[in-house]
Design a protein around this motif. Structure first.
Motif, PDB file in Angstrom:
ATOM      1  N   LYS A 169       0.823  -1.210   0.000  1.00 12.49           N
ATOM      2  CA  LYS A 169       0.000   0.000   0.000  1.00 12.49           C
ATOM      3  C   LYS A 169       0.856   1.258   0.000  1.00 12.49           C
ATOM      4  CE  LYS A 169      -3.905  -2.212   2.333  1.00 12.49           C
ATOM      5  NZ  LYS A 169      -4.758  -2.251   3.555  1.00 12.49           N
ATOM      6  N   ALA A 170       2.049   1.191   0.600  1.00 17.89           N
ATOM      7  CA  ALA A 170       2.969   2.331   0.546  1.00 17.89           C
ATOM      8  C   ALA A 170       3.737   2.353  -0.775  1.00 17.89           C
ATOM      9  CB  ALA A 170       3.943   2.273   1.721  1.00 17.89           C
ATOM     10  N   TRP A 171       4.041   1.193  -1.315  1.00 22.19           N
ATOM     11  CA  TRP A 171       4.808   1.046  -2.560  1.00 22.19           C
ATOM     12  C   TRP A 171       4.038   1.546  -3.778  1.00 22.19           C
ATOM     13  CZ3 TRP A 171       9.001  -1.380  -5.236  1.00 22.19           C
ATOM     14  CH2 TRP A 171       8.695  -1.869  -6.507  1.00 22.19           C
ATOM     15  N   PHE A 172       2.768   1.133  -3.888  1.00 27.79           N
ATOM     16  CA  PHE A 172       2.034   1.361  -5.127  1.00 27.79           C
ATOM     17  C   PHE A 172       1.889   2.837  -5.510  1.00 27.79           C
ATOM     18  CE2 PHE A 172      -2.007   2.026  -7.399  1.00 27.79           C
ATOM     19  CZ  PHE A 172      -1.656   1.423  -8.602  1.00 27.79           C
ATOM     20  N   PRO A 173       1.520   3.738  -4.587  1.00 25.96           N
ATOM     21  CA  PRO A 173       1.400   5.146  -4.987  1.00 25.96           C
ATOM     22  C   PRO A 173       2.721   5.752  -5.461  1.00 25.96           C
ATOM     23  CG  PRO A 173       0.297   4.759  -2.899  1.00 25.96           C
ATOM     24  CD  PRO A 173       1.111   3.541  -3.186  1.00 25.96           C
ATOM     25  N   LEU A 174       3.834   5.206  -5.013  1.00 22.00           N
ATOM     26  CA  LEU A 174       5.144   5.735  -5.404  1.00 22.00           C
ATOM     27  C   LEU A 174       5.634   5.168  -6.730  1.00 22.00           C
ATOM     28  CD1 LEU A 174       6.979   5.547  -1.960  1.00 22.00           C
ATOM     29  CD2 LEU A 174       6.010   7.584  -3.044  1.00 22.00           C
ATOM     30  N   THR A 175       5.130   3.997  -7.101  1.00 20.21           N
ATOM     31  CA  THR A 175       5.654   3.306  -8.286  1.00 20.21           C
ATOM     32  C   THR A 175       4.612   3.069  -9.370  1.00 20.21           C
ATOM     33  OG1 THR A 175       5.198   1.097  -7.420  1.00 20.21           O
ATOM     34  CG2 THR A 175       7.315   2.091  -6.826  1.00 20.21           C
ATOM     35  N   GLY A 176       3.351   2.897  -8.963  1.00 20.73           N
ATOM     36  CA  GLY A 176       2.321   2.503  -9.919  1.00 20.73           C
ATOM     37  C   GLY A 176       2.490   1.076 -10.404  1.00 20.73           C
ATOM     38  N   ARG A 177       3.285   0.279  -9.691  1.00 25.24           N
ATOM     39  CA  ARG A 177       3.577  -1.073 -10.123  1.00 25.24           C
ATOM     40  C   ARG A 177       3.126  -2.094  -9.084  1.00 25.24           C
ATOM     41  NH1 ARG A 177       8.815   0.977 -10.587  1.00 25.24           N
ATOM     42  NH2 ARG A 177       9.627  -0.687  -9.271  1.00 25.24           N
ATOM     43  N   TRP A 178       2.892  -3.311  -9.572  1.00 28.39           N
ATOM     44  CA  TRP A 178       2.566  -4.432  -8.700  1.00 28.39           C
ATOM     45  C   TRP A 178       3.798  -4.864  -7.911  1.00 28.39           C
ATOM     46  CZ3 TRP A 178      -1.367  -6.866  -6.635  1.00 28.39           C
ATOM     47  CH2 TRP A 178      -1.222  -8.167  -6.162  1.00 28.39           C
ATOM     48  N   LEU A 179       3.591  -5.351  -6.699  1.00 29.76           N
ATOM     49  CA  LEU A 179       4.666  -5.927  -5.897  1.00 29.76           C
ATOM     50  C   LEU A 179       4.184  -7.277  -5.416  1.00 29.76           C
ATOM     51  CD1 LEU A 179       7.519  -5.320  -4.649  1.00 29.76           C
ATOM     52  CD2 LEU A 179       6.292  -4.698  -2.555  1.00 29.76           C
ATOM     53  N   ASP A 180       4.838  -8.331  -5.890  1.00 28.64           N
ATOM     54  CA  ASP A 180       4.429  -9.681  -5.527  1.00 28.64           C
ATOM     55  C   ASP A 180       4.941 -10.036  -4.131  1.00 28.64           C
ATOM     56  OD1 ASP A 180       4.965 -12.939  -5.877  1.00 28.64           O
ATOM     57  OD2 ASP A 180       3.162 -12.175  -6.846  1.00 28.64           O
ATOM     58  N   PHE A 181       4.290 -11.018  -3.498  1.00 26.70           N
ATOM     59  CA  PHE A 181       4.710 -11.452  -2.167  1.00 26.70           C
ATOM     60  C   PHE A 181       6.174 -11.897  -2.157  1.00 26.70           C
ATOM     61  CE2 PHE A 181       0.072 -12.204  -1.640  1.00 26.70           C
ATOM     62  CZ  PHE A 181      -0.126 -11.392  -0.539  1.00 26.70           C
ATOM     63  N   GLY A 182       6.631 -12.487  -3.240  1.00 25.46           N
ATOM     64  CA  GLY A 182       8.004 -12.962  -3.294  1.00 25.46           C
ATOM     65  C   GLY A 182       9.022 -11.885  -3.601  1.00 25.46           C
ATOM     66  N   GLN A 183       8.577 -10.657  -3.808  1.00 27.63           N
ATOM     67  CA  GLN A 183       9.490  -9.562  -4.130  1.00 27.63           C
ATOM     68  C   GLN A 183       9.797  -8.692  -2.919  1.00 27.63           C
ATOM     69  OE1 GLN A 183       7.117  -7.973  -7.423  1.00 27.63           O
ATOM     70  NE2 GLN A 183       8.613  -8.789  -8.865  1.00 27.63           N
ATOM     71  N   CYS A 184       9.473  -9.203  -1.747  1.00 28.58           N
ATOM     72  CA  CYS A 184       9.694  -8.455  -0.508  1.00 28.58           C
ATOM     73  C   CYS A 184       9.922  -9.449   0.619  1.00 28.58           C
ATOM     74  CB  CYS A 184       8.472  -7.589  -0.234  1.00 28.58           C
ATOM     75  SG  CYS A 184       8.432  -6.808   1.366  1.00 28.58           S
ATOM     76  N   ALA A 185      11.001  -9.275   1.374  1.00 31.28           N
ATOM     77  CA  ALA A 185      11.324 -10.170   2.493  1.00 31.28           C
ATOM     78  C   ALA A 185      11.137  -9.420   3.810  1.00 31.28           C
ATOM     79  CB  ALA A 185      12.757 -10.681   2.376  1.00 31.28           C
TER      80      ALA A 185
END
Length: 240
Positions: A169-185
């Motif tokens: 939710k913090a990532w998306f407004p800054l990037t406009g991109r999807w973030l998958d569960f496996g792309q964040c540890a």
């Protein structure tokens, strides 16, 4: 271990002082919606309409605390399916909403002080069977096993899921991109009530600095777990 029993709201004290929060511990019937909002859930089931109205009541209360008058808060409706659900906040405002059984909340701030934020609430229960493998990385699973043995009162797989939701939710407004569960540890700290989120893909650039790691906080209380991520806006010195 981080205090999980103190009185008060779940998000109280977890967020930056410039962030306003409003919470409800049950859905509210008959929340008056703006026509655009009512249209957005016209075909939804009653449960969904109650959740939609209750979390927007939280958002209006939080916005009022930073001097913003009530206005429609509707999904963006543009882009791929996963992007269409993101709410459109008033110009110059950043925010995040969450709801689950027995809990609805919103957090908002002015973009001049906060670049992005994300909050998420979940029941403090195990994730459904088969979900743990979908949302975790191998290195996270070993951490979850260790934490579960030491602190069994917290369902760490659910906390990790919630943390990734807040990060997104913090990532998306800054990037406009999807973030998958496996792309964040995610690595939780059980003593401080914090977590770190290391991005496995290039992070957003804020104030000329690429963010490869988000810091967050969490709390377990009233049978619920909440997580929060706040990314401060760059100062004039940083921008300069």
């Amino acid at each position: 271990m981080f205090d999980a029993t103190a009185p008060g709201g779940l998000l109280e004290g977890l967020l930056h002082e410039d962030v306003a929060v409003a919470e409800l511990f049950d859905a509210v019937d008959g929340v008056e919606l703006f026509p655009q909002e009512a249209e957005a859930v016209a075909s939804a089931v009653e449960k969904r309409r109650r959740e939609f109205g209750s979390v927007r009541l939280c958002a209006r209360r939080a916005l009022a605390r930073i001097g913003v008058a009530p206005r429609p808060l509707v999904p963006s409706g543009s882009g791929p399916e996963w992007a269409r659900r993101a709410p459109r906040w008033p110009e110059g405002i950043v925010g995040s909403m969450t709801h689950c059984v027995r809990y609805h909340a919103a957090a908002v701030a002015r973009g001049a002080s906060i670049a992005a934020l994300g909050v998420d609430g979940e029941p403090n229960e195990p994730v459904p069977e088969g979900v743990r493998e979908l949302i975790t990385l191998p290195e996270e699973r070993s951490v979850l096993e260790r934490l579960g043995a030491a602190h069994p009162d917290v369902h760490w797989d659910r906390l990790l899921f919630s943390a990734k939701e807040s990060v997104y939710k913090a990532w998306f407004p800054l990037t406009g991109r999807w973030l998958d569960f496996g792309q964040c540890a995610i690595t939780p700290d059980p003593e401080r009530g914090t977590f770190t989120a290391v991005l496995k893909v290039p992070g957003p650039v804020v104030g000329g600095v690429r963010l490869d790691c988000f810091d967050g906080r969490w709390r377990v209380r009233h049978g619920l777990v909440v997580t929060a991520v706040v990314i401060p806006a760059p100062t004039s010195e940083q921008v300069g």
